[in-house]
Structures are given as structure tokens and as C-alpha cells.
Design a protein around this motif. Structure first.
Motif, PDB file in Angstrom:
ATOM      1  N   ARG A 100       0.825  -1.209   0.000  1.00 56.60           N
ATOM      2  CA  ARG A 100       0.000   0.000   0.000  1.00 56.60           C
ATOM      3  C   ARG A 100       0.858   1.258   0.000  1.00 56.60           C
ATOM      4  O   ARG A 100       1.894   1.308  -0.622  1.00 56.60           O
ATOM      5  CB  ARG A 100      -0.983  -0.026   1.160  1.00 56.60           C
ATOM      6  CG  ARG A 100      -1.981  -1.171   1.027  1.00 56.60           C
ATOM      7  CD  ARG A 100      -3.142  -1.013   1.983  1.00 56.60           C
ATOM      8  NE  ARG A 100      -4.102  -2.079   1.795  1.00 56.60           N
ATOM      9  CZ  ARG A 100      -4.151  -3.168   2.538  1.00 56.60           C
ATOM     10  NH1 ARG A 100      -3.302  -3.334   3.540  1.00 56.60           N
ATOM     11  NH2 ARG A 100      -5.052  -4.089   2.299  1.00 56.60           N
ATOM     12  N   ASP A 101       0.454   2.295   0.725  1.00 51.91           N
ATOM     13  CA  ASP A 101       1.151   3.579   0.740  1.00 51.91           C
ATOM     14  C   ASP A 101       2.148   3.593   1.897  1.00 51.91           C
ATOM     15  O   ASP A 101       1.762   3.795   3.056  1.00 51.91           O
ATOM     16  CB  ASP A 101       0.127   4.717   0.884  1.00 51.91           C
ATOM     17  CG  ASP A 101       0.774   6.082   0.768  1.00 51.91           C
ATOM     18  OD1 ASP A 101       1.812   6.189   0.096  1.00 51.91           O
ATOM     19  OD2 ASP A 101       0.234   7.034   1.356  1.00 51.91           O
ATOM     20  N   VAL A 102       3.423   3.357   1.601  1.00 50.00           N
ATOM     21  CA  VAL A 102       4.454   3.255   2.623  1.00 50.00           C
ATOM     22  C   VAL A 102       5.643   4.132   2.255  1.00 50.00           C
ATOM     23  O   VAL A 102       5.748   4.619   1.132  1.00 50.00           O
ATOM     24  CB  VAL A 102       4.921   1.791   2.806  1.00 50.00           C
ATOM     25  CG1 VAL A 102       3.783   0.934   3.365  1.00 50.00           C
ATOM     26  CG2 VAL A 102       5.425   1.210   1.491  1.00 50.00           C
ATOM     27  N   GLU A 103       6.551   4.319   3.196  1.00 51.06           N
ATOM     28  CA  GLU A 103       7.729   5.171   2.968  1.00 51.06           C
ATOM     29  C   GLU A 103       8.891   4.424   2.327  1.00 51.06           C
ATOM     30  O   GLU A 103       9.912   5.012   2.051  1.00 51.06           O
ATOM     31  CB  GLU A 103       8.191   5.788   4.296  1.00 51.06           C
ATOM     32  CG  GLU A 103       7.235   6.809   4.848  1.00 51.06           C
ATOM     33  CD  GLU A 103       7.791   7.523   6.062  1.00 51.06           C
ATOM     34  OE1 GLU A 103       8.901   7.171   6.524  1.00 51.06           O
ATOM     35  OE2 GLU A 103       7.129   8.444   6.537  1.00 51.06           O
ATOM     36  N   TRP A 104       8.773   3.134   2.132  1.00 47.05           N
ATOM     37  CA  TRP A 104       9.857   2.384   1.508  1.00 47.05           C
ATOM     38  C   TRP A 104       9.405   1.926   0.132  1.00 47.05           C
ATOM     39  O   TRP A 104       8.232   1.945  -0.206  1.00 47.05           O
ATOM     40  CB  TRP A 104      10.270   1.194   2.373  1.00 47.05           C
ATOM     41  CG  TRP A 104       9.160   0.244   2.692  1.00 47.05           C
ATOM     42  CD1 TRP A 104       8.731  -0.809   1.927  1.00 47.05           C
ATOM     43  CD2 TRP A 104       8.318   0.261   3.843  1.00 47.05           C
ATOM     44  NE1 TRP A 104       7.676  -1.450   2.538  1.00 47.05           N
ATOM     45  CE2 TRP A 104       7.405  -0.808   3.720  1.00 47.05           C
ATOM     46  CE3 TRP A 104       8.248   1.060   4.968  1.00 47.05           C
ATOM     47  CZ2 TRP A 104       6.440  -1.092   4.679  1.00 47.05           C
ATOM     48  CZ3 TRP A 104       7.286   0.779   5.916  1.00 47.05           C
ATOM     49  CH2 TRP A 104       6.406  -0.284   5.766  1.00 47.05           C
ATOM     50  N   THR A 105      10.382   1.501  -0.658  1.00 47.46           N
ATOM     51  CA  THR A 105      10.120   0.996  -1.999  1.00 47.46           C
ATOM     52  C   THR A 105      10.434  -0.485  -2.019  1.00 47.46           C
ATOM     53  O   THR A 105      11.497  -0.900  -1.550  1.00 47.46           O
ATOM     54  CB  THR A 105      10.999   1.736  -3.032  1.00 47.46           C
ATOM     55  OG1 THR A 105      10.682   3.127  -2.986  1.00 47.46           O
ATOM     56  CG2 THR A 105      10.759   1.217  -4.437  1.00 47.46           C
ATOM     57  N   VAL A 106       9.511  -1.285  -2.540  1.00 47.99           N
ATOM     58  CA  VAL A 106       9.740  -2.721  -2.655  1.00 47.99           C
ATOM     59  C   VAL A 106      10.202  -3.015  -4.075  1.00 47.99           C
ATOM     60  O   VAL A 106       9.546  -2.637  -5.053  1.00 47.99           O
ATOM     61  CB  VAL A 106       8.467  -3.529  -2.326  1.00 47.99           C
ATOM     62  CG1 VAL A 106       8.748  -5.028  -2.428  1.00 47.99           C
ATOM     63  CG2 VAL A 106       7.948  -3.170  -0.934  1.00 47.99           C
ATOM     64  N   LEU A 107      11.342  -3.674  -4.158  1.00 48.28           N
ATOM     65  CA  LEU A 107      11.914  -4.092  -5.437  1.00 48.28           C
ATOM     66  C   LEU A 107      12.115  -5.603  -5.408  1.00 48.28           C
ATOM     67  O   LEU A 107      12.057  -6.230  -4.347  1.00 48.28           O
ATOM     68  CB  LEU A 107      13.271  -3.407  -5.674  1.00 48.28           C
ATOM     69  CG  LEU A 107      13.294  -1.891  -5.751  1.00 48.28           C
ATOM     70  CD1 LEU A 107      14.732  -1.392  -5.904  1.00 48.28           C
ATOM     71  CD2 LEU A 107      12.439  -1.388  -6.909  1.00 48.28           C
ATOM     72  N   ALA A 108      12.389  -6.159  -6.569  1.00 44.26           N
ATOM     73  CA  ALA A 108      12.775  -7.564  -6.668  1.00 44.26           C
ATOM     74  C   ALA A 108      14.069  -7.645  -7.461  1.00 44.26           C
ATOM     75  O   ALA A 108      14.272  -6.890  -8.424  1.00 44.26           O
ATOM     76  CB  ALA A 108      11.686  -8.373  -7.366  1.00 44.26           C
ATOM     77  N   ASP A 109      14.951  -8.545  -7.027  1.00 45.39           N
ATOM     78  CA  ASP A 109      16.212  -8.753  -7.735  1.00 45.39           C
ATOM     79  C   ASP A 109      15.934  -9.481  -9.059  1.00 45.39           C
ATOM     80  O   ASP A 109      14.780  -9.799  -9.365  1.00 45.39           O
ATOM     81  CB  ASP A 109      17.227  -9.478  -6.838  1.00 45.39           C
ATOM     82  CG  ASP A 109      16.900 -10.931  -6.553  1.00 45.39           C
ATOM     83  OD1 ASP A 109      16.095 -11.552  -7.281  1.00 45.39           O
ATOM     84  OD2 ASP A 109      17.478 -11.478  -5.590  1.00 45.39           O
ATOM     85  N   PRO A 110      16.957  -9.751  -9.866  1.00 42.66           N
ATOM     86  CA  PRO A 110      16.713 -10.380 -11.173  1.00 42.66           C
ATOM     87  C   PRO A 110      16.020 -11.744 -11.124  1.00 42.66           C
ATOM     88  O   PRO A 110      15.464 -12.176 -12.130  1.00 42.66           O
ATOM     89  CB  PRO A 110      18.119 -10.502 -11.768  1.00 42.66           C
ATOM     90  CG  PRO A 110      18.851  -9.344 -11.174  1.00 42.66           C
ATOM     91  CD  PRO A 110      18.338  -9.274  -9.753  1.00 42.66           C
ATOM     92  N   GLU A 111      16.033 -12.435  -9.983  1.00 41.68           N
ATOM     93  CA  GLU A 111      15.333 -13.714  -9.878  1.00 41.68           C
ATOM     94  C   GLU A 111      14.007 -13.596  -9.122  1.00 41.68           C
ATOM     95  O   GLU A 111      13.366 -14.584  -8.811  1.00 41.68           O
ATOM     96  CB  GLU A 111      16.232 -14.771  -9.244  1.00 41.68           C
ATOM     97  CG  GLU A 111      17.350 -15.196 -10.176  1.00 41.68           C
ATOM     98  CD  GLU A 111      17.938 -16.550  -9.858  1.00 41.68           C
ATOM     99  OE1 GLU A 111      17.368 -17.297  -9.032  1.00 41.68           O
ATOM    100  OE2 GLU A 111      18.977 -16.865 -10.446  1.00 41.68           O
ATOM    101  N   GLY A 112      13.594 -12.360  -8.813  1.00 40.02           N
ATOM    102  CA  GLY A 112      12.283 -12.148  -8.214  1.00 40.02           C
ATOM    103  C   GLY A 112      12.251 -12.092  -6.696  1.00 40.02           C
ATOM    104  O   GLY A 112      11.168 -12.036  -6.112  1.00 40.02           O
ATOM    105  N   ASN A 113      13.397 -12.098  -6.038  1.00 39.51           N
ATOM    106  CA  ASN A 113      13.439 -12.015  -4.568  1.00 39.51           C
ATOM    107  C   ASN A 113      13.197 -10.576  -4.130  1.00 39.51           C
ATOM    108  O   ASN A 113      13.946  -9.670  -4.504  1.00 39.51           O
ATOM    109  CB  ASN A 113      14.788 -12.488  -4.044  1.00 39.51           C
ATOM    110  CG  ASN A 113      15.059 -13.922  -4.415  1.00 39.51           C
ATOM    111  OD1 ASN A 113      14.326 -14.808  -4.016  1.00 39.51           O
ATOM    112  ND2 ASN A 113      16.095 -14.131  -5.214  1.00 39.51           N
ATOM    113  N   GLU A 114      12.152 -10.374  -3.333  1.00 36.92           N
ATOM    114  CA  GLU A 114      11.801  -9.028  -2.895  1.00 36.92           C
ATOM    115  C   GLU A 114      12.784  -8.504  -1.852  1.00 36.92           C
ATOM    116  O   GLU A 114      13.311  -9.263  -1.053  1.00 36.92           O
ATOM    117  CB  GLU A 114      10.403  -9.001  -2.275  1.00 36.92           C
ATOM    118  CG  GLU A 114       9.298  -9.442  -3.193  1.00 36.92           C
ATOM    119  CD  GLU A 114       9.003 -10.928  -3.122  1.00 36.92           C
ATOM    120  OE1 GLU A 114       8.185 -11.395  -3.919  1.00 36.92           O
ATOM    121  OE2 GLU A 114       9.596 -11.626  -2.279  1.00 36.92           O
TER     122      GLU A 114
END
Length: 117
Positions: A94-108
Motif C-alpha cells: 500500500r502507501d508506505v515510505e519504503w520501496t519494494v523491489l525484486a532482484d533479477p530472480e524475483g526475490n523481494e
């Protein structure tokens, strides 16, 4: 008696490639590279490390454990990591102060804002 945190182990389709990606992302170095595992650390004598081991299956679900990164400049770091091959993902944050990314194999993983005062 207590334990010492030695490593966090990451399943990977291509351990060497993913280890190199994380080494670049974190400014770590490869300390061990064998067909059955690749380890990265800040330095050879500094714990903990990340160990990447081969698996045959692709990642299917949200990670139950993930890394949080806290850069000096969140926006610049997100841009750098995306340029390296990370991608934005929605894990229901949702609306949070951090950014969620995934590495090249999809690990968040999360990229946090700098600590305040």
C-alpha cells in the motif's frame, strides 16, 4: 551460549549471476565460488555473508524473509538498482515510505528512507 549469524542462504536458478548482482548492489565481494554455492561478504573476514545455492525451480511466492537496505538517498538508490536489473513489485505494501523491489530472480527487498536525526 549463543549463536553467531554466519550467512543468509538464497536459493537461485543461477547462483553466480545472482551473487554478482547482490555483490554489486551491496558493495560486497565474492569470497567463495563453487558450483554448489557462491558466497559474498563485505570482506572475507566479516560476517554475515549471503550464500547463493542452486535450485531447479523458479521462485513462486512472496519471500517470507527479505533484506531491507537503507541508503543515504532512497530515490537515487532505487534508480541505481532498477538500472542494474531490479524491478518494482507490489506485495500488498500500500502507501508506505519504503520501496519494494525484486532482484533479477524475483526475490523481494525493501529500500528504506534515510534514518531521521
Amino acid at each position: 551460549m549463543t549463536s553467531v549469524w554466519e550467512n543468509l542462504t538464497v536459493d537461485a536458478r543461477d547462483p553466480a549471476r545472482l551473487a554478482r548482482w547482490w555483490a554489486e548492489a551491496l558493495g560486497y565481494q565474492i569470497t567463495t565460488e563453487r558450483p554448489d554455492e557462491v558466497e559474498i561478504r563485505q570482506s572475507a573476514d566479516r560476517l554475515p555473508g549471503l550464500v547463493f545455492v542452486p535450485v531447479s525451480a523458479n521462485k513462486e511466492r512472496k519471500n517470507r524473509l527479505h533484506l531491507d537496505l537503507r541508503p543515504a538517498d532512497q530515490e537515487a538508490e532505487v534508480e541505481r538498482l532498477v538500472d542494474m536489473g531490479a524491478r518494482h513489485v507490489d506485495v500488498g505494501q500500500r502507501d508506505v515510505e519504503w520501496t519494494v523491489l525484486a532482484d533479477p530472480e524475483g526475490n523481494e527487498f525493501c529500500v528504506l528512507r534515510p534514518k531521521r536525526g
